[in-house]
Design a protein around this motif. Sequence first.
Motif, short mmCIF file in Angstrom:
data_model
loop_
_atom_site.label_atom_id
_atom_site.label_comp_id
_atom_site.label_asym_id
_atom_site.label_seq_id
_atom_site.Cartn_x
_atom_site.Cartn_y
_atom_site.Cartn_z
N TYR A 122 0.68 -1.26 0.02
CA TYR A 122 0.13 -0.09 0.01
C TYR A 122 0.90 1.05 -0.09
O TYR A 122 0.48 2.42 -0.13
N GLY A 123 2.17 1.06 0.02
CA GLY A 123 3.01 2.36 0.25
C GLY A 123 2.64 3.08 1.45
O GLY A 123 2.25 2.89 2.34
N ASP A 124 2.75 4.73 0.96
CA ASP A 124 2.22 5.62 1.84
C ASP A 124 0.90 5.97 1.57
O ASP A 124 0.53 6.74 0.53
N PRO A 125 0.05 5.25 2.21
CA PRO A 125 -1.26 4.99 1.48
C PRO A 125 -2.19 6.47 1.60
O PRO A 125 -1.94 7.21 2.52
N VAL A 127 -5.65 5.90 1.41
CA VAL A 127 -6.83 5.54 1.91
C VAL A 127 -6.56 4.81 3.23
O VAL A 127 -5.46 4.37 3.74
N HIS A 128 -7.46 5.07 4.32
CA HIS A 128 -7.22 4.90 5.58
C HIS A 128 -8.56 4.39 6.25
O HIS A 128 -9.28 5.28 6.07
N PRO A 129 -8.42 3.23 6.80
CA PRO A 129 -7.94 2.25 6.80
C PRO A 129 -7.62 1.53 5.44
O PRO A 129 -8.18 1.95 4.70
N GLN A 130 -6.58 0.49 5.45
CA GLN A 130 -6.26 0.02 4.24
C GLN A 130 -6.99 -1.13 3.95
O GLN A 130 -7.15 -2.14 4.86
N VAL A 237 -5.76 -10.93 1.35
CA VAL A 237 -6.13 -11.18 2.96
C VAL A 237 -5.40 -10.35 3.82
O VAL A 237 -4.26 -10.49 3.74
N ASN A 238 -5.79 -9.21 4.19
CA ASN A 238 -5.03 -8.34 5.36
C ASN A 238 -5.13 -9.13 6.57
O ASN A 238 -6.31 -9.73 7.06
N ASP A 280 -7.69 -2.70 7.16
CA ASP A 280 -9.15 -3.20 7.43
C ASP A 280 -9.31 -4.79 7.30
O ASP A 280 -8.92 -5.36 6.53
N ILE A 281 -9.68 -5.40 8.44
CA ILE A 281 -9.60 -6.95 8.46
C ILE A 281 -11.17 -7.39 8.39
O ILE A 281 -11.31 -8.43 8.81
N THR A 282 -11.99 -6.70 7.74
CA THR A 282 -13.37 -7.15 7.45
C THR A 282 -13.25 -8.42 6.69
O THR A 282 -14.14 -9.46 7.20
#
Length: 329
Positions: A122-125, A127-130, A237-238, A280-282
């Motif tokens: 994701y680098g320096d994102p 979007v938050h959370p990723q 998957v995160n 984001d662990i959805t």
Amino acid sequence: MKKRVLITGAAGFLGSHLCDRFIKEGFSVVGMDNLITGDLKNIEHLFKLEQFEFYHHDVSKFIHVPGNLDYILHFASPASPIDYLKIPIQTLKVGALGTHNCLGLAKAKGARILVASTSEVYGDPLVHPQTEEYWGNVNPVGPRGVYDEAKRFMESITMAYHTYHQVETRIVRIFNTYGPRMRLNDGRALPAFIGQALRGEDLTVFGDGSQTRSFCYVDDLIEGIYRLLMSDYVNPVNIGNPDEITLKEFAEEIIRLTGTEQKIVYRPLPKDDPKQRKPDITKAKEILGWAPTISRSEGVKITYEYFKSLPYEELFKQPKEFTSPNQKH
């Protein structure tokens, strides 16, 4: 017959914990590591076991493992800035050639393979959370690009083998993880802070300390990886702990935990250092039924006790130097 699993990077922090988990689950485990950043001390307790064997080998070269394989977990890679900034080409090779070799082996053996990607994709994102759908904000020619792009290529070739060769593949994106067997001198925040506290040094925070990280205890991470491997889900998957904290606050936590008198000192922020990091662990919750269970206060205390138990000379051990010609090209 016992199921048989190959774990690359087996002598590293995460690889060694994976070896333990699969032994516990009744697997026959083949460990592989070239020991550039790994340490045999992490797995020496396994050498006496019949169900464990070890190959001292560089996965960037052709891989041969006799016999059947049911699963492959590709965890061979430098994973800290202090390593991949010193051996950038080796880092790229293990992510590209090493992954290619592991995928070829999975195809030949009919094995399911899980590759270890990272939140660094994701680098320096922005979007938050990723979420897994975010494509990232990566500088491919910056100092961190060798690690970030190696992992992005890893994901691409893994999906290509899945779609073109029908290899069973899984991709885990690992967020900041900590626990016993981390190296004190690997440059990451938690071992760096604890090491400085134990040596009586001031704690070094880069930038103004407002950048965030989300720390996941290793046992939680291993559980998530195991569930992903055994699932039917093929997209990334995160796996990480969404409990976000600034590095300044984290340094203050370490000072309180260790009961030391140190203060925080500030240094310039390294180039392309991510400002925010929170998974984001959805998907992990919905697909794997997984969420972290160990709090940061509990996990950091266990890790601190581990570091305190190390021989005194480990506290002052310098980072490993990479001098072999084979590691430079």
